[in-house]
Structures are given as structure tokens and as C-alpha cells.
Design an enzyme around this catalytic site. Sequence first.
Site, PDB file in Angstrom:
ATOM      1  N   ASN A  61       0.796  -1.233   0.000  1.00 34.57           N
ATOM      2  CA  ASN A  61       0.000   0.000   0.000  1.00 34.57           C
ATOM      3  C   ASN A  61       0.825   1.278   0.000  1.00 34.57           C
ATOM      4  OD1 ASN A  61      -2.411  -1.338  -0.031  1.00 34.57           O
ATOM      5  ND2 ASN A  61      -2.791  -1.184   2.165  1.00 34.57           N
ATOM      6  N   THR A  76      16.427 -15.508 -30.487  1.00 34.73           N
ATOM      7  CA  THR A  76      14.976 -15.458 -30.388  1.00 34.73           C
ATOM      8  C   THR A  76      14.380 -15.565 -31.787  1.00 34.73           C
ATOM      9  OG1 THR A  76      15.208 -13.976 -28.496  1.00 34.73           O
ATOM     10  CG2 THR A  76      13.028 -14.145 -29.501  1.00 34.73           C
ATOM     11  N   LYS A 132      12.152 -15.024 -34.839  1.00 40.14           N
ATOM     12  CA  LYS A 132      11.336 -13.924 -35.363  1.00 40.14           C
ATOM     13  C   LYS A 132      10.709 -14.355 -36.692  1.00 40.14           C
ATOM     14  CE  LYS A 132      12.986 -11.145 -32.101  1.00 40.14           C
ATOM     15  NZ  LYS A 132      12.180 -10.545 -31.026  1.00 40.14           N
ATOM     16  N   LYS A 147      14.980 -19.652 -28.902  1.00 37.55           N
ATOM     17  CA  LYS A 147      14.090 -19.181 -27.838  1.00 37.55           C
ATOM     18  C   LYS A 147      12.721 -18.785 -28.364  1.00 37.55           C
ATOM     19  CE  LYS A 147      13.608 -15.152 -24.806  1.00 37.55           C
ATOM     20  NZ  LYS A 147      12.558 -14.521 -25.651  1.00 37.55           N
ATOM     21  N   ASP A 159       9.726 -16.226 -28.019  1.00 36.23           N
ATOM     22  CA  ASP A 159       9.611 -14.872 -27.495  1.00 36.23           C
ATOM     23  C   ASP A 159       8.638 -14.873 -26.327  1.00 36.23           C
ATOM     24  OD1 ASP A 159      10.263 -12.145 -27.420  1.00 36.23           O
ATOM     25  OD2 ASP A 159      10.334 -12.080 -29.603  1.00 36.23           O
ATOM     26  N   GLU A 160       8.672 -13.789 -25.549  1.00 35.90           N
ATOM     27  CA  GLU A 160       7.925 -13.773 -24.295  1.00 35.90           C
ATOM     28  C   GLU A 160       6.416 -13.927 -24.472  1.00 35.90           C
ATOM     29  OE1 GLU A 160       8.429  -9.488 -25.624  1.00 35.90           O
ATOM     30  OE2 GLU A 160       9.675 -11.280 -25.514  1.00 35.90           O
ATOM     31  N   HIS A 179      12.236 -14.813 -18.555  1.00 33.68           N
ATOM     32  CA  HIS A 179      12.110 -13.541 -19.281  1.00 33.68           C
ATOM     33  C   HIS A 179      11.508 -12.509 -18.336  1.00 33.68           C
ATOM     34  CE1 HIS A 179      11.121 -10.558 -22.322  1.00 33.68           C
ATOM     35  NE2 HIS A 179      11.868 -11.242 -23.172  1.00 33.68           N
ATOM     36  N   ARG A 180      11.949 -11.246 -18.488  1.00 38.55           N
ATOM     37  CA  ARG A 180      11.513 -10.198 -17.567  1.00 38.55           C
ATOM     38  C   ARG A 180      10.457  -9.266 -18.176  1.00 38.55           C
ATOM     39  NH1 ARG A 180      16.412  -5.727 -17.266  1.00 38.55           N
ATOM     40  NH2 ARG A 180      16.767  -5.522 -19.506  1.00 38.55           N
ATOM     41  N   HIS A 240      17.027 -12.338 -18.417  1.00 37.16           N
ATOM     42  CA  HIS A 240      17.417 -11.230 -19.285  1.00 37.16           C
ATOM     43  C   HIS A 240      17.880 -10.056 -18.425  1.00 37.16           C
ATOM     44  CE1 HIS A 240      15.648 -12.671 -23.221  1.00 37.16           C
ATOM     45  NE2 HIS A 240      15.317 -13.609 -22.352  1.00 37.16           N
ATOM     46  N   SER A 272      20.296  -9.531 -24.493  1.00 37.95           N
ATOM     47  CA  SER A 272      19.418  -9.710 -25.645  1.00 37.95           C
ATOM     48  C   SER A 272      18.708  -8.406 -25.951  1.00 37.95           C
ATOM     49  CB  SER A 272      18.383 -10.809 -25.343  1.00 37.95           C
ATOM     50  OG  SER A 272      17.455 -10.944 -26.399  1.00 37.95           O
TER      51      SER A 272
END
EC number: 4.1.1.39
Length: 421
Positions: free
Chosen positions: A68, A118, A120, A146, A148-149, A239-240, A272, A324
Site C-alpha cells: 500500500n 529469439t 522472429k 528461444k 519470445d515472451e 524472461h523479464r 534477461h 538480448s
Amino acid sequence: AVAAESSTGTWTTVWTDGLTSLDRYKGRCYHIEPVAGEDNQWICYVAYPLDLFEEGSVTNMFTSIVGNVFGFKALRALRLEDLRIPPTYSKTFQGPPHGIQVERDKLNKYGRPLLGCTIKPKLGLSAKNYGRACYECLRGGLDFTKDDENVNSQPFMRWRDRFVFCAEAIYKSQAETGEIKGHYLNATAGTCEEMIKRAVFARELGVPIVMHDYLTGGFTANTTLRHYCRDNGLLLHIHRAMHAVIDRQKNHGMHFRVLAKALRMSGGDHIHSGTVVGKLEGEREMTLGFVDLLRDDFIEKDRARGIFFTQDWVSMPGVIPVASGGIHVWHMPALTEIFGDDSVLQFGGGTLGHPWGNAPGQAANRVALEACVQARNEGRDLAREGNEIIRAACKWSPELAAACEVWKAIKFEFEPVDTID
């Protein structure tokens, strides 16, 4: 007010205060100092009794400390810069499922950073085409590919199909190269039960590693997955995603070094960490500060790197930082020099954007890495001689020469928002 709200206090006196020992359980602000160069900003040091926190629960720790108080009207802004986790409390956490040395032994790879990619585009590929891209990258010289997130289980590619085709890519590339390979299969899901079901299927396929988005998934889910991975021999990549919503502004939220410490306690073998040189936010000294907090057993207080407290992790295993985001072959000397051997250097567009295809893109990255590691081992200065080292390697690698030509003018020269000053 901050110390009270996050421990025993509330907005008024209550009669039940007399039923406990407030002196034993209340938080205490023990030091205040002004922020250099800022008006009306201070750094406050608050200590909490350990009895306020449930053992082995990052969720409970954060609910207390950053609950809080961050919504107080009386505060214009509030930021958690660092935490000191005493060994008495950190020993109640099991930490990473395996740690750095166990991972190296599992992969049988030593003396250099690991290479990743990663896949793509991150969304839109069918499972079969996705697996094909993984195979081409892995046979070209990568250690990992990898998810991706945000690759979970969408209509264009359901998770089970992706897992099967990626496992096929791993086994084919291992047979061709003689090296152990892996793909970070994202097990993140809408429920903990579904997440564990995906991890179970990954184990049944025999793959070495799974992945979790620990902030969007939550610390309870992350620790649950960590226990499964430890019991079943799976590495856990973290992964963040969503971190910058929490940590990027200098005057409100919390710094990523706090989230990094929390991840080490909750459990993950990789996380990461930014790149310093790529497209994502990250000042060099600050990044190296929390990289050390992830990897090392004992870290001295060093305000120049943003480390406010000496941290002793005792015997808790370390976490491998993953660089990355917007990196390519020209960045390889800097990345090797900054992150050292115990890291993963992860090239997405810097692999798949190679003009000759995925496998040549990975070959270019592997040649560049091997050249930098060899030069470093020979005593050369990567920071000063990096471009020369890469140009020399181009003479016997046409794949690297083509990559260097494509990305010779690509730079991400922006001042970081979150700095130590």
C-alpha cells in the site's frame, strides 16, 4: 509512515495494538540522506524484523515491502532502490533450479559465453515453420533458440505443436553437430496447472530447458515451476517482460536490481539483463552491478554501481545473465568484454536478418564469438581492438563478412533514462 504502513501501523490507533509487541514487529527508519542534486528527494533506509515475512515466499516479501505504501497520497513518488536479504532469510529459499556450474556440466560447454537466438517474427509463424527456423539456427552454431515472451498458445500455433516441432529441431541439429542444443519452450500459461502441464510435456519430449515470464506470470507461479524443474532436471530460462513498467522511471517504482534479487530467490537459471550496447535501456556500471548480484556469492556495497548493501548469498546458486535486444556481430567484442564467460548472448534480428539465411547468420555469430574469446585469451584488449578483431575474422568467414556489411551502420546511441547519478 512508510515503515509503519509496511509493518504494524495504520492510519489511526487501534485497541488491538495492546495485544502484541509493537516494538518487536514494527519497521524502523534508521537513516535518511538527501539525493544529490535533487530538491525534496531523500534516500531512506528502513529495517524490518524477519518475523514479518513468510519463509521462502517472495510474494509475501513484496506484498509487505511494496504494498500500500506506494499509493500514499502524502508521497509524490516512492522508489525501492535496493534490498539487503540477510542470510538467515535467504537460506529459506532454494534459489535457481540448478545454477551456473550444473548447467555447464549438462551442456558440456566451457570457456565461452553461450549463444542464443529469439525466433522472429515472434508471432504469426505456424508450428512447422517455427521448428524449421529453430533447426536452421541450431545447426548453424547456436547453443539455444528461444520462444519470445508472448509466444504461449495462440490460434496460429498451439503450444503442443510448437513443442513437438522444436524438439525435432533440437534432435536433428544435435545429430548433425555433435553438440548439445536447446530451445527455451515457453511454459507460461493462464493457470499454474496449465503451466506445469506444459513443463511435464517438455520433460517427456526430453528437451533440456523451459521458459517462464516471471513478472507477468507471478512469483508464486515462478517458484512452483522452479520446484518442478529442479525435481525433473529441466533448466529454467526467465524472461523479464513487464519489468520496465516497474523499474524504468528514476523516481517511482523499484529498480531492476531488486527484481533480480527476487528472481534469484524465487528461482531461475537464466534471466534477461539488458545489453548495455543494444536497443534496450541499461547503463554499463549499473547493469554490471546487478549482473554481479545474479552471479556471485558475495557482493560488496558499491554505490558507484548502484549497490547499496553488501549481499551474501551464502551457498545459493548463481543465475546466468542473458544479453538480448538489438545486438549484432559488431557488438560481440563489447558483449564478451562486459559479460564474460558466464552469460548468454542472444541475437534475434542479428541472426535471422542475415542476408543469406538463418544458418549463415548463426555461423557469423559463432565465428565472431570464437574470435573474440581467442583474442581475449591471448591478452588483447577487446574494448580497444574489437573492430580490428572482427575484421580479421571476416577474412576466413564469408558469413561474418556479409553480416558485418549489413549491420555496419546500425547503432542504438540513446542516453539511458535510469542512471546512477
